[in-house]
Design a protein around this motif. Sequence first.
Motif, PDB file in Angstrom:
ATOM      1  N   ALA B  78       0.402  -4.459   1.689  1.00  0.00           N
ATOM      2  CA  ALA B  78       1.870  -4.560   1.706  1.00  0.00           C
ATOM      3  C   ALA B  78       2.409  -4.872   0.317  1.00  0.00           C
ATOM      4  CB  ALA B  78       2.313  -5.638   2.695  1.00  0.00           C
ATOM      5  N   THR B  82       4.799  -2.407  -1.726  1.00  0.00           N
ATOM      6  CA  THR B  82       6.142  -2.834  -2.101  1.00  0.00           C
ATOM      7  C   THR B  82       6.352  -2.692  -3.610  1.00  0.00           C
ATOM      8  OG1 THR B  82       6.125  -4.362  -0.244  1.00  0.00           O
ATOM      9  CG2 THR B  82       7.816  -4.711  -1.910  1.00  0.00           C
ATOM     10  N   TRP B 210       8.848  -3.692   2.388  1.00  0.00           N
ATOM     11  CA  TRP B 210       8.160  -4.834   2.982  1.00  0.00           C
ATOM     12  C   TRP B 210       8.253  -4.803   4.506  1.00  0.00           C
ATOM     13  CZ3 TRP B 210       4.740  -8.166   1.202  1.00  0.00           C
ATOM     14  CH2 TRP B 210       4.399  -9.235   2.031  1.00  0.00           C
TER      15      TRP B 210
END
Lengths: 296, 296
Positions: B78, B82, B210
Motif C-alpha cells: 500500500a 500510494t 490509500w
Amino acid sequence: MLRKWKQQRAYHLMLIPSLVLVFIFSYIPFYGLIIAFQKYNPGLGFNSPWVGWDNFTHIFNQPNFVRTIWNTLYMSVFKIIGGIIVPVIFALLLNEVLHSGIKRTFQTLVYIPNFLSWVIMAGIMLDILSSDGIINTFLGVFGIAPISFLGTPSIFPWTMIVSDIWKGFGFGTVVYLAALTSIDPGLYEAAVIDGAKRWKQTIYITLPLLMPTIVLMTVLSLGNVLNAGFDQIYNLYSPVVYQTGDIIDTYVYRLGIQQAQYSIGTAVGLFKSIISSVLVAVSYILAYRVAGYRIF
Amino acid sequence: MIYDKSLSRRVFLILNYFILLLISLLCILPFINLLAVSFSSSAAVSAGSVTFWPVEFTTKAYEFALTGGSFFSSLWVAIQRTVIGTLVNLVLIVLTAYPLSKSKQKLMGRNIYMGFFIVTMLFSGGLIPTYLVVVKMGLIDSIWSLILPGALPVFSMIILMNFIRGLPEEIEESAIIDGAGPVQVLLRILLPLLKPALATVGLFSIVAHWNSWFDGIIYMNNPANYPLQSYLQTLLQSFEQIMLKSGSDYTQLLSMMNARTGRAAQMFLGAIPILLVYPFLQKYFTKGLVLGSVKG
C-alpha cells in the motif's frame, strides 16, 4: 503554420504520456464493449461468435435484474435526499455557533468518516451492528430485542442509506458552510431593524440565499443516481439480503467476474454506462443553466 | 451580525449545542468503540460489555495482527502504491494541465484534446472490458495494474488547469521574452506557484490510492500482493479462515482472542495513516473545493 507548430511542439509532446495512457486504459475498453454483443469465449477473445441483442434480452427477462434496478434507484434516491437535507440542517445549526474554536471542533469531528475507506467503515459497522455489538447492547437497555441490521432484507437498504448519509454529511456541511459565510451580513442587520427574529431570518434570508448551492448539489448528484454505492454494499451485503440489497454494480461483479459470464456482465455494464453518461451530461448542462456552474 | 439576548434565544442556543454535540459524537463514538473492542478480551467482547473503554485490557489482538496474516507485507504494498501512484498522478496532471490551460490559438487542437479527456469522465468501458485490457497488458499481479489505469485523474487535472488559468499571464510572458521555452517556464516559473494546488490534488491522490481496495482484489491473483485495504477487505469476508491458514504457531494467541477483537485491531491500524494526515487533509480538501469551482 510551420513556425506555429515549432512554438507549440513542447506542449504537444507534454500531452503524449497522458494521451497514450488514457487511450490504452479508457478507450481500448470501449472496443471491449463489443463482447456485450458476442458470446464471449476467452479462447477466441474478440473473435467470439456474434449474438446481436441476445445478451440484453436475456438480462431483461431475468426477474432479479428488474429488482436490481429498483434497489439501485430506491437506495440512491434516498441517499441523495438525505445527503442534502442532513448537511444543510447541520450547517445551519453550526452557523449559529459564534465561538469559532467550538465550531471548528464540531466540523472536524463530523468530517473524519469521509476519509476512511468503506472497507474500514464496513469493519466498524459489522462490529457495532452485530448482535452483541454496541448498538444492540444499547437497544437492549430499553428492552428491544437485538435487530439484525445487515441480515434482514427489509432493514438492510435503510442501514445502507443511513450509514451512507452518516459517512458523507461532513463533506456536504463544508460546502454549505462556505456558502453561508458568503452571505452579506448587511441583510441580517436590515432584517433585525425590521423586527425579524432569528427564525424568520433563516426562513427569509438564509434559506433563499442557500438555494442555488442546494440546487447545484442536487443536480450534480442526479448524474450518480445509478451508483448506489458499490464499495459500501459489496462489503456489507450477504446472500440473505440480495433480494433487497443487490444493486447494478454488485450484480455485474457477481455475474461478470465471479461467475465468469463476461458477455452478460458487460451487457449490464454497458446498459448502465449509457444511461449514466446521459444523466451526467444532462446534470452538468442543468447545473450550468440553473446555477451557472462550469467545471471547465 | 446582531443577536438578541432573549430567553428563547438562549434556550435555542443551549439546545443547539446539545444537538451538535450529539451528532458529532455519533461520528466519533464508533471509532472509540472499535478501539475499545480491539484492546478488550474476547470474553468481554462476546458478552457485549465493552462500550468506550477496554474491558480486561489486553494487546493480544494487536500481537496477532502484527505477527500473523500478511498485515506488514500488505502495508508495504500500500505504501509503494500510494507513493508511486501519487507521483505518477502529479507528473501527468502537470504535464496535461499546463498545455491545456493555453487558449485554442496557442495550442492547436486544444478542444479536441480536452474532449478526449472529458469523455472518459462521462463514459467508461466498464468493469469487464477494463479488466480484460489489464490482463492483456500483462499487468496482473503487478503494482502497475493499480497505478496505470487511473494514471491521469481528469477531475484533478481540471482543477489544476483552472488554477493555472487564474494566474496572471504576465509572469509567463515576461519569462518567454527573456528567452525561456515552455519547459523552462513550467519548471522554473509555474511549479513553485502551483504548490498549493499540487498539495490539494496530491492529497486527493493519496487518499484515493490509500483507500482503494477493489482493484487490488481483481488485479492481484496472489493475495501476497494485496495492498492493505484489499487485505483488510478479505478479513471482513473470512477472518476465521485467514487465522487458520496462518499456521499452528498462533493457536495459543487464537484461544485468547476472537474474530471481532482481531478484526477491530487491524481495522484500527488501517485507519491510523489517514487519521495522522487528517489535519492537513481537512485544510486542503476545503481549499480544493474552492479551487475546483474556479471558472475557466
